[in-house]
Write a protein that holds these residues in place. Structure first.
Motif, PDB file in Angstrom:
ATOM      1  N   GLY A   1       9.304   7.718  -2.631  1.00 49.29           N
ATOM      2  CA  GLY A   1       8.055   8.231  -2.102  1.00 49.29           C
ATOM      3  C   GLY A   1       7.695   7.639  -0.759  1.00 49.29           C
ATOM      4  N   GLY A   2       6.766   8.324  -0.067  1.00 51.84           N
ATOM      5  CA  GLY A   2       6.224   7.791   1.174  1.00 51.84           C
ATOM      6  C   GLY A   2       6.504   8.612   2.405  1.00 51.84           C
ATOM      7  N   ALA A   3       7.569   9.418   2.397  1.00 56.94           N
ATOM      8  CA  ALA A   3       7.940  10.196   3.590  1.00 56.94           C
ATOM      9  C   ALA A   3       7.344  11.606   3.515  1.00 56.94           C
ATOM     10  CB  ALA A   3       9.459  10.276   3.723  1.00 56.94           C
ATOM     11  N   PRO A   4       7.236  12.309   4.642  1.00 57.41           N
ATOM     12  CA  PRO A   4       6.771  13.703   4.606  1.00 57.41           C
ATOM     13  C   PRO A   4       7.692  14.566   3.746  1.00 57.41           C
ATOM     14  CG  PRO A   4       6.680  12.869   6.845  1.00 57.41           C
ATOM     15  CD  PRO A   4       7.404  11.831   6.028  1.00 57.41           C
ATOM     16  N   LEU A   5       7.102  15.562   3.109  1.00 60.25           N
ATOM     17  CA  LEU A   5       7.844  16.440   2.218  1.00 60.25           C
ATOM     18  C   LEU A   5       9.004  17.117   2.936  1.00 60.25           C
ATOM     19  CD1 LEU A   5       8.098  17.880  -0.543  1.00 60.25           C
ATOM     20  CD2 LEU A   5       6.393  19.531   0.273  1.00 60.25           C
TER      21      LEU A   5
ATOM     22  N   CYS B   1       5.630  19.278   6.742  1.00 56.81           N
ATOM     23  CA  CYS B   1       5.768  18.104   7.600  1.00 56.81           C
ATOM     24  C   CYS B   1       4.516  17.243   7.585  1.00 56.81           C
ATOM     25  CB  CYS B   1       6.102  18.517   9.031  1.00 56.81           C
ATOM     26  SG  CYS B   1       4.760  19.358   9.898  1.00 56.81           S
ATOM     27  N   GLN B   2       3.391  17.791   7.069  1.00 60.10           N
ATOM     28  CA  GLN B   2       2.127  17.050   7.059  1.00 60.10           C
ATOM     29  C   GLN B   2       1.754  16.517   5.676  1.00 60.10           C
ATOM     30  OE1 GLN B   2       0.322  16.592  10.170  1.00 60.10           O
ATOM     31  NE2 GLN B   2       2.409  17.215  10.683  1.00 60.10           N
ATOM     32  N   VAL B   3       2.519  16.887   4.668  1.00 59.91           N
ATOM     33  CA  VAL B   3       2.259  16.430   3.298  1.00 59.91           C
ATOM     34  C   VAL B   3       3.186  15.276   2.960  1.00 59.91           C
ATOM     35  CG1 VAL B   3       2.350  17.067   0.858  1.00 59.91           C
ATOM     36  CG2 VAL B   3       1.461  18.701   2.549  1.00 59.91           C
ATOM     37  N   LYS B   4       2.618  14.118   2.663  1.00 62.14           N
ATOM     38  CA  LYS B   4       3.437  12.980   2.262  1.00 62.14           C
ATOM     39  C   LYS B   4       3.682  12.992   0.757  1.00 62.14           C
ATOM     40  CE  LYS B   4       3.110   9.396   5.757  1.00 62.14           C
ATOM     41  NZ  LYS B   4       2.868   7.953   5.993  1.00 62.14           N
ATOM     42  N   VAL B   5       4.895  12.626   0.388  1.00 67.94           N
ATOM     43  CA  VAL B   5       5.271  12.588  -1.028  1.00 67.94           C
ATOM     44  C   VAL B   5       4.841  11.237  -1.586  1.00 67.94           C
ATOM     45  CG1 VAL B   5       7.155  12.772  -2.678  1.00 67.94           C
ATOM     46  CG2 VAL B   5       7.221  14.103  -0.568  1.00 67.94           C
ATOM     47  N   LYS B   6       3.670  11.214  -2.248  1.00 66.36           N
ATOM     48  CA  LYS B   6       3.126   9.954  -2.761  1.00 66.36           C
ATOM     49  C   LYS B   6       3.190   9.871  -4.286  1.00 66.36           C
ATOM     50  CE  LYS B   6      -0.176   9.643   1.067  1.00 66.36           C
ATOM     51  NZ  LYS B   6      -1.621   9.543   1.418  1.00 66.36           N
TER      52      LYS B   6
ATOM     53  N   VAL C   1       0.822  -1.211   0.000  1.00 71.02           N
ATOM     54  CA  VAL C   1       0.000   0.000   0.000  1.00 71.02           C
ATOM     55  C   VAL C   1       0.856   1.261   0.000  1.00 71.02           C
ATOM     56  CG1 VAL C   1      -1.695   1.333   1.312  1.00 71.02           C
ATOM     57  CG2 VAL C   1      -1.926  -1.145   1.117  1.00 71.02           C
ATOM     58  N   ASN C   2       1.928   1.244   0.801  1.00 71.78           N
ATOM     59  CA  ASN C   2       2.749   2.443   0.953  1.00 71.78           C
ATOM     60  C   ASN C   2       4.001   2.453   0.094  1.00 71.78           C
ATOM     61  OD1 ASN C   2       0.992   3.530   2.896  1.00 71.78           O
ATOM     62  ND2 ASN C   2       1.963   2.335   4.521  1.00 71.78           N
ATOM     63  N   ASN C   3       4.068   1.562  -0.852  1.00 72.89           N
ATOM     64  CA  ASN C   3       5.205   1.559  -1.773  1.00 72.89           C
ATOM     65  C   ASN C   3       4.903   2.482  -2.940  1.00 72.89           C
ATOM     66  OD1 ASN C   3       7.479   1.034  -3.245  1.00 72.89           O
ATOM     67  ND2 ASN C   3       6.830  -0.997  -3.918  1.00 72.89           N
ATOM     68  N   TYR C   4       5.318   3.722  -2.809  1.00 75.39           N
ATOM     69  CA  TYR C   4       5.026   4.712  -3.831  1.00 75.39           C
ATOM     70  C   TYR C   4       6.112   4.775  -4.898  1.00 75.39           C
ATOM     71  CZ  TYR C   4       1.651   6.118  -0.301  1.00 75.39           C
ATOM     72  OH  TYR C   4       0.632   6.123   0.617  1.00 75.39           O
ATOM     73  N   GLY C   5       7.156   3.977  -4.727  1.00 76.47           N
ATOM     74  CA  GLY C   5       8.222   3.954  -5.717  1.00 76.47           C
ATOM     75  C   GLY C   5       8.952   5.281  -5.789  1.00 76.47           C
TER      76      GLY C   5
END
Length: 369
Positions: A48-52, A108-113, A28-32
């Motif tokens: 991908g997957g960590a906060p900006l 800090c609240q936006v995830k890089v997806k 699910v969280n593997n955004y590549g």
């Protein structure tokens, strides 16, 4: 036999559930790999997957965050030019309706997806990570330490007087992760091989507790910066400066820098404290007042102890400020406000300044909530 089998079954079920969670999380969280485009001119490929906020830091772009990315300060704002989903409840307290219209988000609240395009102030592209050594630790009051950091790599730092850095505090005691906190630089830019910080002990504060109780001279530390919009504007307006406690730091840097450059602006510096034990650098500023006719230093105590035998101003710094603005400072001259302290103090001083004809656009500060 049953006594042995039941624990084995429970362990097996727990293992299978944990394995399923790991697999689902990986899928699910593997955004590549995703791309981040900054200011339409710099594109980087990241996982991908960590906060900006942290993803940018891994690429050498450091967005200021007074709370270290915990979502409790509202400092790490960036403009997001692509769709990253709806605002989170954690953002509402820090993003105004006007900022929402401009797609300002807390990094800090936006995830890089997925691929994302952002816009940040140009100067943030030049903030760096520094290695330094703790050269000296001095007690300037019972609860404020003056910290001198000598740079190792890079060997010098370029900053504007009034700006701040983010100091990294290593894990210690029950604190099991790196903590970052923002501290204003108290030394002038001319001393670019080292910086000084003023750090007040906050009861229960992870960073300040470490500095006061664990940090040693000779210890190596890291920090990022410089950051901040709190610096002197190049005008001829009278500078009305107000600080309390460790808020002394950026104003000390600013005032020393101005006089090293022989800038003869009129400056009124109000410093508020509770009692004499909370005052520091008083002799330095009083000596400066004797040398510079345009510099005025007004320390004020709100609750002096009887043994203090205090002959100076008494009362809340806002009341003292109001008295001087109404009666002792030339009302016909244009003025600018420079403030550093707690959010409550800053808000109160802003109101006093506005009531005395200083427009809010001419009042400058970095509010560390």
């Amino acid at each position: 036999m049953r006594v042995l089998v039941e624990p084995l079954i429970v362990s097996l079920v727990s293992f299978l559930l944990a394995l399923i969670i790991v697999i689902v999380d990986a899928v699910v969280n593997n955004y590549g790999e995703v791309k981040i485009t900054v200011n339409k001119k710099k594109t980087m490929t990241v996982k991908g997957g960590a906060p900006l906020l942290f993803t940018l830091a891994s690429q050498g772009i450091f967005i200021p965050s007074a709370c270290g990315g915990r979502g409790s300060c509202g400092v790490c704002k960036v403009k997001v030019l692509s769709d990253v989903g709806p605002y989170l409840p954690t953002e509402f307290a820090y993003i105004s309706k006007e900022q929402m219209k401009e797609n300002v988000r807390l990094s800090c609240q936006v995830k890089v997806k997925k691929d994302i395009e952002i816009e940040i102030p140009e100067e943030l592209l030049y903030a760096k990570k520094f290695q330094a050594v703790v050269e000296k630790i001095n007690n300037v009051t019972y609860d404020i330490k003056e910290l001198t950091l000598k740079l190792i790599e890079p060997k010098t730092i370029d900053f504007k007087a009034g700006q701040y850095i983010q100091l990294s505090i290593p894990p210690y005691g029950k604190i099991n992760e790196v903590t970052q906190r923002a501290y204003s630089i108290s030394s002038p830019p001319s001393e670019n091989e080292r910086i000084q910080l003023l750090i007040r002990l906050v009861p229960g504060g992870a960073a300040t507790t470490y500095v006061h109780n664990y940090m040693k001279e000779g210890e190596k530390v890291q920090f990022t910066g410089p950051f901040g919009e709190f610096y002197v504007r190049e005008t001829d307006a009278v500078m009305i400066c107000v600080a309390g406690g460790s808020g002394m730091a950026p104003l000390r840097s600013i005032i020393i820098d101005l006089y090293q450059k022989n800038v003869e602006r009129e400056i009124w510096y109000f410093f508020g404290a509770r009692a004499m034990k909370d005052l520091f650098y008083v002799d330095f500023f009083m000596e400066l007042e004797k040398k510079r006719k345009n510099f005025h230093f007004i320390p004020a105590l709100s609750s002096p102890d009887p043994q203090d035998r205090w002959n100076g101003e008494i009362g809340l710094i806002t009341d003292v400020l109001d008295k001087y603005l109404k009666g002792r400072i030339d009302q016909s001259k244009p003025k600018e406000g420079y403030l550093c302290g707690s959010p409550g103090m800053i808000n109160a001083c802003v109101q006093v300044m506005k009531n005395n004809g200083i427009s809010e656009e001419k009042i400058y500060f970095d509010k560390f909530a």
